[in-house]
Design a protein around this motif. Structure first.
Motif, PDB file in Angstrom:
ATOM      1  N   ASP A 116     -74.307   7.247   4.923  1.00 43.31           N
ATOM      2  CA  ASP A 116     -74.188   6.511   3.549  1.00 43.31           C
ATOM      3  C   ASP A 116     -75.321   5.988   3.304  1.00 43.31           C
ATOM      4  OD1 ASP A 116     -71.537   7.294   2.707  1.00 43.31           O
ATOM      5  OD2 ASP A 116     -70.646   5.940   4.157  1.00 43.31           O
ATOM      6  N   ASP A 117     -76.289   4.909   4.107  1.00 45.03           N
ATOM      7  CA  ASP A 117     -77.337   4.073   3.784  1.00 45.03           C
ATOM      8  C   ASP A 117     -78.561   4.833   3.739  1.00 45.03           C
ATOM      9  OD1 ASP A 117     -78.018   4.944   6.365  1.00 45.03           O
ATOM     10  OD2 ASP A 117     -78.002   2.748   7.077  1.00 45.03           O
ATOM     11  N   ARG A 122     -61.915   9.628   2.143  1.00 41.97           N
ATOM     12  CA  ARG A 122     -62.506   9.426   0.744  1.00 41.97           C
ATOM     13  C   ARG A 122     -62.419  10.639  -0.170  1.00 41.97           C
ATOM     14  NH1 ARG A 122     -68.835   7.690   2.140  1.00 41.97           N
ATOM     15  NH2 ARG A 122     -68.101   6.709   4.167  1.00 41.97           N
ATOM     16  N   SER A 155     -75.992  15.345  -6.100  1.00 42.88           N
ATOM     17  CA  SER A 155     -75.947  14.041  -5.403  1.00 42.88           C
ATOM     18  C   SER A 155     -75.297  14.611  -4.108  1.00 42.88           C
ATOM     19  CB  SER A 155     -74.910  13.216  -5.780  1.00 42.88           C
ATOM     20  OG  SER A 155     -75.240  12.839  -7.298  1.00 42.88           O
ATOM     21  N   PHE A 156     -75.543  13.703  -2.767  1.00 41.05           N
ATOM     22  CA  PHE A 156     -75.133  13.927  -1.676  1.00 41.05           C
ATOM     23  C   PHE A 156     -74.716  12.587  -1.010  1.00 41.05           C
ATOM     24  CE2 PHE A 156     -79.555  14.795  -1.786  1.00 41.05           C
ATOM     25  CZ  PHE A 156     -80.171  14.026  -1.294  1.00 41.05           C
ATOM     26  N   ILE A 157     -74.361  12.486   0.300  1.00 44.97           N
ATOM     27  CA  ILE A 157     -74.099  11.343   1.142  1.00 44.97           C
ATOM     28  C   ILE A 157     -75.495  11.018   1.074  1.00 44.97           C
ATOM     29  CG2 ILE A 157     -73.355  10.667   3.264  1.00 44.97           C
ATOM     30  CD1 ILE A 157     -70.917  10.912   1.843  1.00 44.97           C
ATOM     31  N   ALA A 170     -78.139   8.078  -3.245  1.00 46.17           N
ATOM     32  CA  ALA A 170     -78.320   7.095  -3.765  1.00 46.17           C
ATOM     33  C   ALA A 170     -79.069   5.970  -2.887  1.00 46.17           C
ATOM     34  CB  ALA A 170     -77.112   6.260  -4.273  1.00 46.17           C
ATOM     35  N   MET A 171     -78.719   5.756  -1.791  1.00 42.33           N
ATOM     36  CA  MET A 171     -79.184   4.662  -0.866  1.00 42.33           C
ATOM     37  C   MET A 171     -80.434   5.022  -0.334  1.00 42.33           C
ATOM     38  SD  MET A 171     -77.344   2.376  -1.181  1.00 42.33           S
ATOM     39  CE  MET A 171     -77.560   1.057   0.068  1.00 42.33           C
ATOM     40  N   ASN A 181     -83.075   5.903  -1.967  1.00 45.25           N
ATOM     41  CA  ASN A 181     -83.880   5.504  -2.885  1.00 45.25           C
ATOM     42  C   ASN A 181     -84.333   3.947  -2.992  1.00 45.25           C
ATOM     43  OD1 ASN A 181     -84.495   8.216  -3.865  1.00 45.25           O
ATOM     44  ND2 ASN A 181     -82.690   8.017  -5.185  1.00 45.25           N
ATOM     45  N   ARG A 182     -83.746   3.473  -1.838  1.00 42.88           N
ATOM     46  CA  ARG A 182     -83.925   1.957  -1.913  1.00 42.88           C
ATOM     47  C   ARG A 182     -85.603   1.501  -1.772  1.00 42.88           C
ATOM     48  NH1 ARG A 182     -80.620  -0.306   3.016  1.00 42.88           N
ATOM     49  NH2 ARG A 182     -80.636   1.875   3.638  1.00 42.88           N
ATOM     50  N   PRO A 183     -85.813   0.604  -2.407  1.00 41.33           N
ATOM     51  CA  PRO A 183     -87.474   0.550  -2.514  1.00 41.33           C
ATOM     52  C   PRO A 183     -88.052   0.338  -1.039  1.00 41.33           C
ATOM     53  CG  PRO A 183     -86.319  -1.154  -4.026  1.00 41.33           C
ATOM     54  CD  PRO A 183     -85.375  -0.260  -3.307  1.00 41.33           C
TER      55      PRO A 183
END
Ligand SMILES: [Zn+2]
Lengths: 99, 997
Positions: free
Chosen positions: B703-704, B744, B885-887, B890-891, B893-895
């Protein structure tokens, strides 16, 4: 030793289960923003008292469960399958399956 | 002390003489003796030395609270230090010795420590070694290093054997309706009441005999009552265990028991474990653990020959020993009177000092009739004698406190400062005991939020008749709680003495310096407690740690209450205001062996073998551990070591063909109408359009946004996929998939099943791999390049009708296949493959060659995917689809994860081709070998294809940033610094021509 009343297997030692996490978290959609995901993954309440949490019956039926447990006393108020379909099939009550 | 064995009486068997040795001297005792009683009967008084001052120590009790007679039992591999002589049953040939002393407990050179007493006062270690001025870094530590060895030797607690423990220990699991801890009158009566109600009762007793305080009674009626209760219990079907201590109570009625199976047997059956560690789940628990008699602090109260009164009674009535000839019994309560009378009747001269002014008539006549000299308002002040007792100074109570009042010669001092109920098990549950002023002791609270009931003297019920009722009452509560019917008996209130106890914790007179011990095992004196108070320690928990009061092997059973009382006095408070320390498990020590049980050596953790294990061994495999798995490491031919073997295996595989057991890979069946959608969400790369009959390499993130695992997934039909995971992460991936589907994504119609055990597999790698498989399948046409292209999947039949699924995938970089058969066919698969590969000059290869080939290709494994690495770090960024999008999408791409200078996967080669380097080395810029460096090396191998050593690793900004520069592989504790070059991780056949060929 906490004893968890698995709705499928019956009451078992907690060593058969592995702890998942906070069951109250609603995970965002996969295309949700980084901020939403950040909160879902990292932000947790440190509850003193009754907490809803997920447990996995890893050395049993492999079912994911939602357990309401008091973090102070380990008292368990309810155990139910996390999956609604499983819950329906087992038609459990909130206090768990076979007594 | 001049103890004498009496000609009759007691529970010992005078027909069974037992020979044993004490410090090398041969002695005899009787069956039924403990080591302590046998030593006492042999006239031994000094049995040990104290922890700090090496003061002589003798027998202080007859039970688990023993603080003086701490000895070493057994020899060689079975040497067991810190055994309480009062709990060690005598057996023929028992060899015991004193400890903490050199050359012997009688003549101990360490006793000079006593002369330096002030150095060992409260907080000695803290003051000396942690706070030495000036407070410079290392100063105190330096001194500590210097003195530690000397002090540790001087202040030791016996020495364990350095050899491996030869004994076996067992773990046992148990269940019961009612667990009854303790088999005194209360425990026996509770167990009987519950058993008669039809409940499954487990009664556990730490002693070798059931009966508790019944065993210390002289009268026939008590003996008869005990026998009667036990006979009824047997008839009622209760389970009873002796030599078994309930050492801890845990959540949900779980109790930890230690059963000592063979500690009392001279030559135990070799099939018996020494100890059994029981985990018992009890629906109801009755704690009938009795009470322990307290000491009083007065001068030299640690001398051999000072015991508690109950011990005096036990040695007299249970072991048939008159423990002294001239005895002073000192008390502040009624309980000592019967003992004083019995000792006098047995022939001793007895003086009884009672701190109280008024004594009930019945007590007076009890001792009067026996010829005991009673002194009221009197207490012991100071013991005379160095290695034993030869006299006692008294004090009498006056207006302003105690004053000295002459002395008397005596050889034994028995002390009762009151009784402390054993509330330890309740305390383990986090339940705080409350102070009962009338009984001057802590008792359990009236309301307990768990099915635990205190009974008997553990509930401060002092007389035996009331204890029987107390047990019955506790049992009826348990019966009712379990839904049974029982008439509730009223529980007797705490108490039972005719006249009240008068609290007495310390006897001092002004102007007299005394050495009065609170914790005799750790040499904590009343002055130490007062010193701690003067230095500002107000919390009991701090006091305990600062003075080490209650931290000896008795766990504070002896000194806790006196320590609390002194603290309360110093602070001008009452005991309950100062608090009580929390007792924690174990109640008495548990052997390390019992904790480990059978989980040693090969049983330390599960061992996993593939179904090809025997086949591999038969074909010359040397095995290695990979996680829990036993896997072939290399297949040495004549004269080869590992280096020659894996280089040959690598070279052979690249030249002709090699076979490798890959069964340990995780395998998961993913089935259902939404299987495709599911895979498309969990893999970073697209799976929506994977055709039936094709496999795809995929990467999963957490997830992260960090890489979780990689592997290939094969599409077998519209709704059926076969996923492979790495060996290391197989379990984790399975759990995660189950979590996703059950929590989920409950709407997805997908079922996942671990089939890792169901399928056995072999890699068939090398230019001749297709040739090998053609020879094995029933229909060779399925193997043609057109029918079976790169990343193709077929389900077919091997010769002999063996069902098989094969994918054309490559970890080695050669044209390669993975073939899986149902596990039962594992050997048959290998026989077929090897029969075809061997004539082609093929080989079997193990993990070492597998590793070499994957490093040459720059393929990542667990060594690289260590939970810190992103998909971009691993150089696989193009595997992350921008279109879905996948598990983790989003994360990731954290800077911080997108920084250009993050460490990236690179290849490494030595500047001087003859040099080697190690995995784990730190990569540093030239001239800057310090700190964390610029990266690290994860894996190295000799590359047969390139003719020199190569490695994989991570370095900031990736290989392009380091092209042409010299980098140092720093390995300060092993090889030193080696100059290396940073290159692309794809070191061998970067375009994959060999794979597609
Ligand atoms: Zn289950």
């Amino acid at each position: 030793m906490i004893r968890i009343n698995c709705p499928f297997c019956g009451e078992r030692d907690h060593t058969e289960f592995s702890y998942g996490g906070d069951a109250s978290i609603v995970y965002p959609e996969l295309d949700a923003s980084m901020e939403e995901w950040h909160d879902a993954i990292f932000m947790r309440e440190n509850i003193r008292g009754m907490q809803s949490e997920t447990w996995h019956h890893a050395n049993g039926c492999r079912m994911w469960l939602v357990v309401e447990r008091d973090t102070m006393t380990h008292e368990i108020q309810s155990v139910r399958p996390a999956h609604k379909g499983n819950a329906a099939v087992l038609s459990t009550t909130d206090t768990g399956g076979e007594q | 002390m001049s103890a004498k064995r009496l000609p009759q009486g007691g529970r010992i068997d005078r027909d069974q003489r037992i020979r044993f040795t004490w410090d090398g001297s041969s002695m005899t005792g009787y069956a039924g003796d403990t080591l302590a009683s046998a030593l006492m009967a042999n006239g031994e008084t000094v049995l040990g030395r104290s922890f700090k001052y090496h003061r002589p120590r003798g027998i202080m009790s007859a039970g688990v609270e023993e603080s003086g007679a701490i000895v070493t039992v057994g020899q060689g591999r079975r040497r067991d230090p810190n055994v309480k002589a009062t709990m060690q049953e005598l057996y023929p040939g028992l060899a015991a010795s004193g400890q903490n002393a050199w050359p012997s407990v009688r003549f101990d050179l360490g006793a000079v420590n006593g002369l330096f007493g002030r150095f060992f006062s409260a907080g000695f270690y803290y003051k000396t070694f942690m706070g030495l001025p000036p407070m410079e870094w290392g100063k105190g530590t330096g001194l500590w290093m210097q003195y530690e060895k000397i002090i540790r030797r001087a202040a030791g607690m016996g020495v364990a054997s350095r050899e491996a423990d030869p004994d076996v220990y067992d773990h046992v699991h148990g269940y019961c309706d009612v667990l009854v801890v303790g088999s005194g009158p209360a425990g026996l009566s509770a167990a009987l009441t519950a058993a008669k109600a039809g409940l499954d009762v487990l009664l556990v007793e730490q002693d070798c005999e059931l009966g508790g305080d019944y065993l210390n009674q002289a009268d026939e009626a008590s003996g008869k009552k005990r026998k009667d209760l036990i006979a009824k219990l047997e008839k009622a079907g209760a389970r009873m265990m002796t030599r078994t201590t309930a050492f801890g109570l845990y959540d949900y009625g779980t109790a930890g028991l230690l059963e000592r199976v063979t500690d009392h047997i001279a030559s135990p059956d070799k099939h018996l474990p020494r100890h059994r560690f029981w985990t018992v789940r009890a629906k109801q628990t009755i704690v009938a653990t009795g009470a322990l008699e307290r000491q009083v602090a007065f001068g030299n109260n640690d001398r051999p020959g000072v015991m508690n009164v109950a011990a005096g009674r036990s040695y007299l009535n249970r072991y048939g020993i008159l423990p002294g000839q001239d005895i002073v019994v000192a008390t502040n309560n009624d309980s000592a009177y019967a003992t004083a009378a019995e000792l006098a009747s047995a022939g001793a001269t007895v003086s009884l000092l009672d701190a109280r002014a008024t004594i009930p008539e019945s007590m007076m006549s009890l001792v009067g009739n026996s010829g005991v000299n009673l002194h009221t308002r009197s207490a012991p002040l100071n013991v005379r004698g160095s290695h034993g007792v030869n006299g006692l100074d008294f004090a009498v109570a006056g207006q302003g406190g105690w004053s000295a009042q002459g002395s008397e010669s005596c050889d034994l001092v028995l002390v009762s400062g009151g009784w402390s109920p054993v509330v330890h098990l309740l305390s383990h549950r986090g339940i705080r005991p409350v102070w009962n002023v009338e009984q001057a002791c802590f008792v359990g609270p009236d309301e307990v939020n768990e099915p635990i009931y205190m009974a008997g003297s553990a509930a401060a019920v002092w007389n035996i008749e009331d204890c029987l009722t107390s047990g019955e009452s506790a049992a009826t509560k348990a019966i009712k709680a379990l839904g049974g019917k029982a008439r509730q008996k009223k529980a007797p209130a705490p108490g039972g003495w005719e006249s009240p106890i008068e609290p007495l914790y310390e006897v001092t007179v002004s102007g007299r310096q005394l050495k009065s011990f609170v914790d005799p095992q750790h040499d904590v004196t009343t002055e130490d407690v007062r010193l701690a108070h003067r230095e500002g320690f107000v919390s009991v928990e701090h006091l305990k740690r600062y003075t080490t009061l209650g931290m000896a092997t008795d766990g504070g059973k002896v000194g806790n209450i006196i320590g609390l009382a002194l603290m309360a006095d110093a602070q001008g408070k009452e005991i309950p205001e100062v608090g009580t320390t929390t007792f924690r498990p174990p109640y008495t020590p548990v052997s390390i062996g019992a904790l480990k049980g059978r989980n040693v050596d090969g049983h330390f953790r599960p061992l996993r073998r593939t179904p090809m294990h025997v086949w591999n061994l038969d074909h010359g495999a040397t095995m290695t551990m990979a996680g829990l798995w036993h896997r072939p490491w290399y297949f040495a031919r004549k004269g080869e070591g590992i280096s020659e073997a894996y280089v040959r295996e690598t070279e052979t595989t690249r030249r002709t063909v090699g076979l490798c057991d890959v069964t340990s890979l995780g395998k998961i069946a993913i089935q259902g109408p939404d299987a495709t959608e599911f895979l498309n969400r969990i893999y970073t790369n697209p799976f929506a359009k994977l055709p039936i009959g094709k496999a795809r390499y995929g990467i999963m993130l957490r997830d992260d946004g960090i890489v979780m695992d990689d592997g290939t997934t094969w599409r077998l039909s519209e709704t059926d996929y076969f996923m492979t995971t790495t060996t290391a992460h197989a379990g984790k991936v399975m759990v995660f998939l189950e979590e996703l589907l059950q929590t989920r994504w409950q709407d997805l119609r997908v079922h996942v099943t671990s089939v890792s055990e169901q399928w056995a597999g072999s890699a068939v790698a090398g230019p001749k791999s297709r040739e090998v498989l053609e020879a094995c399948v029933e229909d060779p046409s399925v193997m043609s390049n057109d029918a079976f292209p790169f990343m193709g999947v077929i389900e077919t039949t091997l010769k002999g009708g063996i069902p098989c699924r094969i994918a054309r995938i490559s970890f080695s970089g050669e044209m390669a296949f993975e073939a899986y058969v149902p596990s039962d066919y594992a050997s048959a698969l290998m026989d077929l493959l090897w029969a075809a590969a061997e004539p082609l000059d093929g080989c079997l290869y193990g993990l070492e060659a597998l590793g070499a080939m994957r490093i040459e290709k720059g393929h990542v494994t667990g060594a690289e995917l260590d939970g810190r690495v992103t998909i971009d770090d691993a150089g696989l960024g193009k595997m992350a689809s921008p279109a879905k999008s996948f598990i983790g999408s989003a994360m990731r791409n954290r800077p911080e994860l997108m920084r250009e200078d993050r460490p990236r996967l690179v290849g490494i080669k030595p500047k001087d081709a003859s040099q080697t380097f190690n995995a784990g080395s730190i990569l540093c810029a030239e001239g800057k070998v310090s700190g964390l460096g610029e990266g690290w090396i994860t894996a190295v191998t000799h590359s047969p294809a390139m003719g020199h050593w190569i490695g994989l690793g991570f370095i900031s900004s990736g290989y392009e940033a380091w092209e042409g520069k010299t980098v140092i592989a720093a390995d300060p504790v092993r090889k030193g610094n080696i100059e290396v070059e940073i290159i692309s991780p794809h070191m061998y056949d970067p375009d994959g021509e060999r794979m597609y060929g």
